[in-house]
Design a protein around this motif. Structure first.
Motif, PDB file in Angstrom:
ATOM      1  N   ARG A 162       0.834  -1.191   0.000  1.00  0.00           N
ATOM      2  CA  ARG A 162       0.000   0.000   0.000  1.00  0.00           C
ATOM      3  C   ARG A 162       0.876   1.250   0.000  1.00  0.00           C
ATOM      4  NH1 ARG A 162      -2.352   3.423   3.579  1.00  0.00           N
ATOM      5  NH2 ARG A 162      -1.362   2.474   5.390  1.00  0.00           N
ATOM      6  N   SER A 163       0.546   2.182  -0.863  1.00  0.00           N
ATOM      7  CA  SER A 163       1.277   3.434  -0.865  1.00  0.00           C
ATOM      8  C   SER A 163       0.540   4.443   0.005  1.00  0.00           C
ATOM      9  CB  SER A 163       1.396   3.948  -2.300  1.00  0.00           C
ATOM     10  OG  SER A 163       0.121   4.046  -2.872  1.00  0.00           O
ATOM     11  N   ALA A 164       1.222   5.526   0.280  1.00  0.00           N
ATOM     12  CA  ALA A 164       0.614   6.529   1.146  1.00  0.00           C
ATOM     13  C   ALA A 164      -0.581   7.172   0.450  1.00  0.00           C
ATOM     14  CB  ALA A 164       1.656   7.591   1.489  1.00  0.00           C
ATOM     15  N   ALA A 165      -1.556   7.538   1.240  1.00  0.00           N
ATOM     16  CA  ALA A 165      -2.737   8.173   0.661  1.00  0.00           C
ATOM     17  C   ALA A 165      -2.347   9.505   0.032  1.00  0.00           C
ATOM     18  CB  ALA A 165      -3.767   8.394   1.754  1.00  0.00           C
ATOM     19  N   ASP A 166      -2.957   9.823  -1.097  1.00  0.00           N
ATOM     20  CA  ASP A 166      -2.606  11.067  -1.767  1.00  0.00           C
ATOM     21  C   ASP A 166      -3.770  12.067  -1.705  1.00  0.00           C
ATOM     22  OD1 ASP A 166      -3.249  10.106  -5.211  1.00  0.00           O
ATOM     23  OD2 ASP A 166      -4.392   9.858  -3.384  1.00  0.00           O
ATOM     24  N   VAL A 167      -4.663  11.828  -0.787  1.00  0.00           N
ATOM     25  CA  VAL A 167      -5.807  12.731  -0.672  1.00  0.00           C
ATOM     26  C   VAL A 167      -5.396  13.948   0.141  1.00  0.00           C
ATOM     27  CG1 VAL A 167      -8.157  12.965   0.148  1.00  0.00           C
ATOM     28  CG2 VAL A 167      -7.385  10.820  -0.840  1.00  0.00           C
ATOM     29  N   SER A 219      -4.426   5.614  -5.124  1.00  0.00           N
ATOM     30  CA  SER A 219      -3.933   5.128  -3.845  1.00  0.00           C
ATOM     31  C   SER A 219      -5.019   5.125  -2.781  1.00  0.00           C
ATOM     32  CB  SER A 219      -2.739   5.960  -3.376  1.00  0.00           C
ATOM     33  OG  SER A 219      -3.133   7.284  -3.186  1.00  0.00           O
ATOM     34  N   ARG A 220      -6.148   5.715  -3.085  1.00  0.00           N
ATOM     35  CA  ARG A 220      -7.246   5.670  -2.104  1.00  0.00           C
ATOM     36  C   ARG A 220      -8.376   4.750  -2.561  1.00  0.00           C
ATOM     37  NH1 ARG A 220     -10.456  10.401   1.238  1.00  0.00           N
ATOM     38  NH2 ARG A 220     -11.875   8.945   2.241  1.00  0.00           N
ATOM     39  N   PHE A 221      -8.669   4.756  -3.871  1.00  0.00           N
ATOM     40  CA  PHE A 221      -9.798   3.972  -4.361  1.00  0.00           C
ATOM     41  C   PHE A 221      -9.352   3.009  -5.448  1.00  0.00           C
ATOM     42  CE2 PHE A 221     -11.654   8.098  -3.094  1.00  0.00           C
ATOM     43  CZ  PHE A 221     -12.471   7.650  -2.076  1.00  0.00           C
ATOM     44  N   SER A 228      -7.362   2.813   1.209  1.00  0.00           N
ATOM     45  CA  SER A 228      -6.605   3.477   2.275  1.00  0.00           C
ATOM     46  C   SER A 228      -7.569   4.401   3.011  1.00  0.00           C
ATOM     47  CB  SER A 228      -5.429   4.274   1.709  1.00  0.00           C
ATOM     48  OG  SER A 228      -5.875   5.356   0.931  1.00  0.00           O
ATOM     49  N   GLU A 229      -7.163   4.840   4.180  1.00  0.00           N
ATOM     50  CA  GLU A 229      -7.982   5.685   5.058  1.00  0.00           C
ATOM     51  C   GLU A 229      -9.259   4.975   5.494  1.00  0.00           C
ATOM     52  OE1 GLU A 229      -8.429   9.721   3.960  1.00  0.00           O
ATOM     53  OE2 GLU A 229      -6.441   9.897   3.125  1.00  0.00           O
ATOM     54  N   GLU A 237      -6.812   0.572   7.983  1.00  0.00           N
ATOM     55  CA  GLU A 237      -5.758  -0.017   8.814  1.00  0.00           C
ATOM     56  C   GLU A 237      -6.366  -0.908   9.897  1.00  0.00           C
ATOM     57  OE1 GLU A 237      -2.539  -0.183   8.722  1.00  0.00           O
ATOM     58  OE2 GLU A 237      -2.434   0.953   6.851  1.00  0.00           O
TER      59      GLU A 237
END
Lengths: 235, 192
Positions: free
Chosen positions: A121-126, B65-67, B87-88, B92
């Protein structure tokens, strides 16, 4: 309408009638169940519906039976060519095809934007789109002219959780990967068992004969047909 | 889907149809727009008929990276779609967040042409969770009509409801492995 237009219209009607009669004869010849035969409005929509019905098991022998018969009777039928070319057979997976394309240096940029199955998983980019998914509120804020946090990613700009295009990328044809040109697409909605609604919506057409309604226009048309406000749906 | 091959089953003759589970592209947004809205059975109100999958695909492409959005294609058609948050939002803590899943109109009552579409789309979330290092853990809010599916497949229900009043379920790592194993035994997933 002048005489030339009249003649052109008559020619076109004769051509459509000939296509319809030929199509019906073909389907009758291969024993295609009549209950699955759609109304003949355009050759493109008609054959697409036939192909899908055959895929779904309407006919013994599957779609190849239709394709073989159609190839003999209509050797220039692009619907069948495009459809058969796009059929997904058991073969290389998407990952295999990506690898092959990378080796051959034919990989298109649009296929590299999202890693298929990233190993970690990469870091969130939001960044500023903390209100992502608060879309119902976003619509209200739009009306009130409030300033909303926005994020840009490549060609897209995201405001209040809605993707709004800064520079719209026209997709390729899903059937043949050809380029698409703007057109108007006629859409028929089944509102009830005995009621339909036909709408013309903006869309795209391809040289292979496929027509694709623009997704956003389609969503608005769908909502209008069923009398639903086209809000961004939440489960 | 990874290196595994996928199949769905045509109910009429129990024939296995090769399928492909892959990240969604804008082209699948076109397929969705052309083939789904016009095929919803007249007079039947599906809870997900108004979801705009073309926009969800755009969102996954804009924020990869989020969706993530996955398409299941078979017999030349888009058979189903899956939208995930990777992610988010408690990822986790509880693993991949399964946000949306829709099967094509012809895979629902009364037509029910193919079997296995929904299960493979659930598997897409589990495989992505494994790939992201969450061990197959996945959580979701459930529409009322599919709560039984979640319960029948070993998902554990959270206490309480989400902010929209929907029940929440989650896959732990063990039940996720069992779910995937059952798909392999049933022939929906197959090692290359």
């Amino acid at each position: 309408m002048d005489t030339t237009d009249d003649e052109a219209l008559i020619d076109e009607r004769a051509r459509v009638l000939a296509l319809r009669e030929g199509a019906m004869a073909l389907l009758e010849g291969i024993g295609f169940p009549s209950q699955y035969v759609p109304e003949f409005v355009t050759a493109s929509d008609f054959w697409r519906a036939i192909v899908y019905a055959a895929c779904d098991g309407a006919l013994e022998g599957d779609v190849e039976t239709v394709a073989r018969a159609a190839a003999e009777r209509f050797p220039d039928n692009q619907i069948f060519e495009g459809y058969l070319a796009s059929r997904i057979e058991a073969g290389p997976t998407y990952r295999d095809r990506l690898s092959e394309a990378r080796v051959a240096e034919e990989l298109e940029v649009r296929e590299t934007t999202a890693p298929p199955w990233p190993g970690k998983r990469s870091a969130a980019d939001v960044g500023h789109d903390d209100h992502l998914w608060d879309t119902g509120g976003a619509a209200a804020l739009d009306i009130l002219g409030r300033r909303l946090p926005a994020t840009t990613r490549g060609p897209s700009i995201i405001v209040g959780g809605r993707v709004r295009h800064q520079q719209r990328i026209v997709p390729r044809c899903p059937d043949c990967n050809g380029s698409l040109d703007p057109t108007t697409v006629s859409i028929r909605f089944e509102l009830a068992p005995d009621a339909t609604a036909v709408q013309d919506v903006p869309g795209f057409h391809c040289a292979c004969g496929a027509q694709w309604p623009d997704p956003l226009s389609m969503r608005v048309a769908h909502a209008a047909a069923f009398g639903v406000h086209p809000t961004h749906g939440q489960s | 889907m990874g290196s595994e091959r996928c199949f769905i089953v045509r109910r009429r003759d129990e024939r296995r149809i090769p399928a492909e589970l892959r990240p969604s592209t804008r082209e699948e947004g076109l397929r969705w727009a052309r083939d789904w809205p016009t095929r919803w059975p007249a007079g039947v109100a599906f809870e997900d008929a108004h979801w705009d999958w073309a926009e969800l695909i755009e969102l996954a492409e804009a924020l990869p990276s989020r969706f993530a959005c996955y398409s299941l294609l078979a017999a030349g058609r888009l058979q189903g779609l899956r939208f995930l948050e990777v992610s988010e939002d408690e990822v986790e803590q509880y693993g991949t967040h399964a946000l949306r899943l829709s099967t094509a109109p012809w895979n629902r009552k009364p037509q029910l042409i193919y079997r296995g579409v929904g299960s493979l789309l659930v598997a897409a979330g589990l495989l992505r969770s494994q790939s992201d290092g969450h061990g197959g853990r996945m959580h979701c809010s459930s529409l009322p009509a599919v709560e039984q599916f979640h319960a029948d497949n070993g998902m554990k229900r959270f206490e309480g409801l989400d902010e929209e009043g929907l029940a929440r379920y989650r896959f732990l790592a063990g039940p996720a492995r069992v779910f995937l194993a059952r798909l392999r035994i049933a022939g929906y997933l197959q090692d290359p």
